[in-house]
Design an enzyme around this catalytic site. Structure first.
Site, short mmCIF file in Angstrom:
data_model
loop_
_atom_site.label_atom_id
_atom_site.label_comp_id
_atom_site.label_asym_id
_atom_site.label_seq_id
_atom_site.Cartn_x
_atom_site.Cartn_y
_atom_site.Cartn_z
CB THR A 1 34.02 37.99 23.05
OG1 THR A 1 35.25 38.73 23.03
CG2 THR A 1 33.43 38.02 24.45
CE LYS B 1 37.32 49.33 25.06
NZ LYS B 1 35.88 49.30 25.39
CG ASN C 1 29.03 45.37 25.09
OD1 ASN C 1 29.95 44.87 25.73
ND2 ASN C 1 28.61 44.86 23.94
CB VAL D 1 19.66 51.72 26.58
CG1 VAL D 1 20.23 51.90 25.17
CG2 VAL D 1 18.30 52.41 26.69
CE1 TYR E 1 39.31 47.89 22.32
CE2 TYR E 1 41.21 47.10 23.57
CZ TYR E 1 39.84 47.17 23.38
OH TYR E 1 39.00 46.50 24.23
CG ASP F 1 28.13 51.03 10.79
OD1 ASP F 1 28.93 51.10 11.74
OD2 ASP F 1 28.47 50.69 9.64
#
Length: 332
Positions: A244, A213, A142, A60, A209, A115
């Site tokens: 990315t 993390k 991810n 997955v 952010y 979403d």
């Protein structure tokens, strides 16, 4: 130096030997850790993914339609895993699934559009229904979101702040809550969660952010201890910059790999954690690992120096982004 020598002379000889021994032991452990880092980066291979299932076992992947998630899908498919692809845009998932089905004989895919920012419990219920009965061996957490550009916390848009926490934290936890029982029941499985340097080193102007993390870092390490006896390996994958859409970087360099390079390292170095300060955490790309080790063992990841350097760097990035936006606005 004379003062130091004078003080040293007042220490009894057995004390001098003890202090010298402690110093030598500290240096030896640091050198040993760096040598282990080099072995992990250039010589040793990680756990063979076949440990988690034979050909046809399911994996997955969240955030699967772009960037690292898409690359995880491509490389796991090449290794014989079937895939449950989860992301926001159904059309992108359909294109990726079809691409992989045409490329790999016998490959199967299931897609699920959701979403993560909506935090809708019915989505997770439908995901649980979709994967019921599948022999799942791997979960790749991810999905993630960062700030559009570095921004002071007090100026952070409320929706952006909430989306970062909801997607990065709640999305990861709730997906794991759905998938992990299957891994535990079969007594073997792998959970990889994407971490970040921002979670290791407090990062001003990416404060929300960075905090999200850091949360994942501690959660993943704690979960690894809980699930170990049930045969499930849980690891946090630490990355710096990769080319990315999220990083907005297009050119590779010594310190910036492309998704294919990074994911190949991430899947090839599973379990090589011994040079990391956090349990069951690894930094797969070699230059990221060296850079991280140097910071942690010189100025320190949590030092005022590192904090100040990080702040100045992100102020500069913010200013350049604002100037670029102003130039583009004038063209319209």
């Amino acid at each position: 130096m004379d003062k130091v020598a004078e003080i040293w002379g007042t220490v009894p000889q057995y004390g001098q030997w003890a202090l010298a021994g402690i110093g030598a032991l500290y240096v030896a452990t640091r050198v040993g850790a760096f040598l282990q880092l080099l072995l992990n980066a250039f010589i040793l291979s990680g756990t063979n993914l076949r440990k988690y299932g034979k050909k046809g076992t399911w994996a997955v992947i969240t955030g699967a339609s772009d960037g690292l998630g898409k690359e995880f899908a491509q490389q796991l498919a090449s290794k014989g895993f079937n895939l449950v692809l989860v992301s926001r845009t159904q059309s992108k998932l359909d294109v990726l699934a079809r691409e992989l089905e045409l490329r790999w004989d016998g490959f199967k895919a299931k897609t699920f559009a959701m979403d993560f920012s909506k935090d809708d419990d019915s989505d997770y219920e439908r995901l649980a229904e979709l994967i019921k009965g599948l022999d799942i061996g791997i979960l790749i957490n991810n999905v993630g979101q960062s700030h559009s550009i570095p921004v002071p916390f007090l100026q952070t848009d409320r929706d952006e702040l909430q989306n970062i926490v909801t997607i990065n934290c709640l999305g990861t936890l709730k997906t794991t809550k759905v998938v992990a029982p299957i891994l535990a029941q079969r007594k073997k499985g792998l959970i990889l969660t994407m971490g970040s340097f921002a979670g290791v080193m407090p990062t001003p102007y990416l404060a929300t952010y960075s905090g999200s993390k850091a949360f994942l870092q501690h959660w993943s390490s704690a979960l690894s201890a809980e699930l170990k006896d049930q045969g499930v390996d849980v690891h946090l994958v630490v990355s710096y910059l990769v080319t990315t859409a999220m990083s907005k970087i297009r050119r590779t360099s010594l310190l910036i790999p492309n998704p294919k390079q990074f994911v190949r390292a991430a899947l090839g170095k599973v379990g090589l954690n011994s040079s990391e300060p956090f349990p069951n955490t690894y930094t797969p790309w070699w230059s990221h690992a060296v850079f991280k080790w140097v910071v942690e063992n010189t100025v320190g990841a949590y030092s005022y120096f590192t904090l100040r350097l990080n702040k100045n760097m992100h102020i500069d990035i913010r200013n350049r982004a604002l100037r670029k936006a102003a130039r583009e606005a004038k063209k319209q």
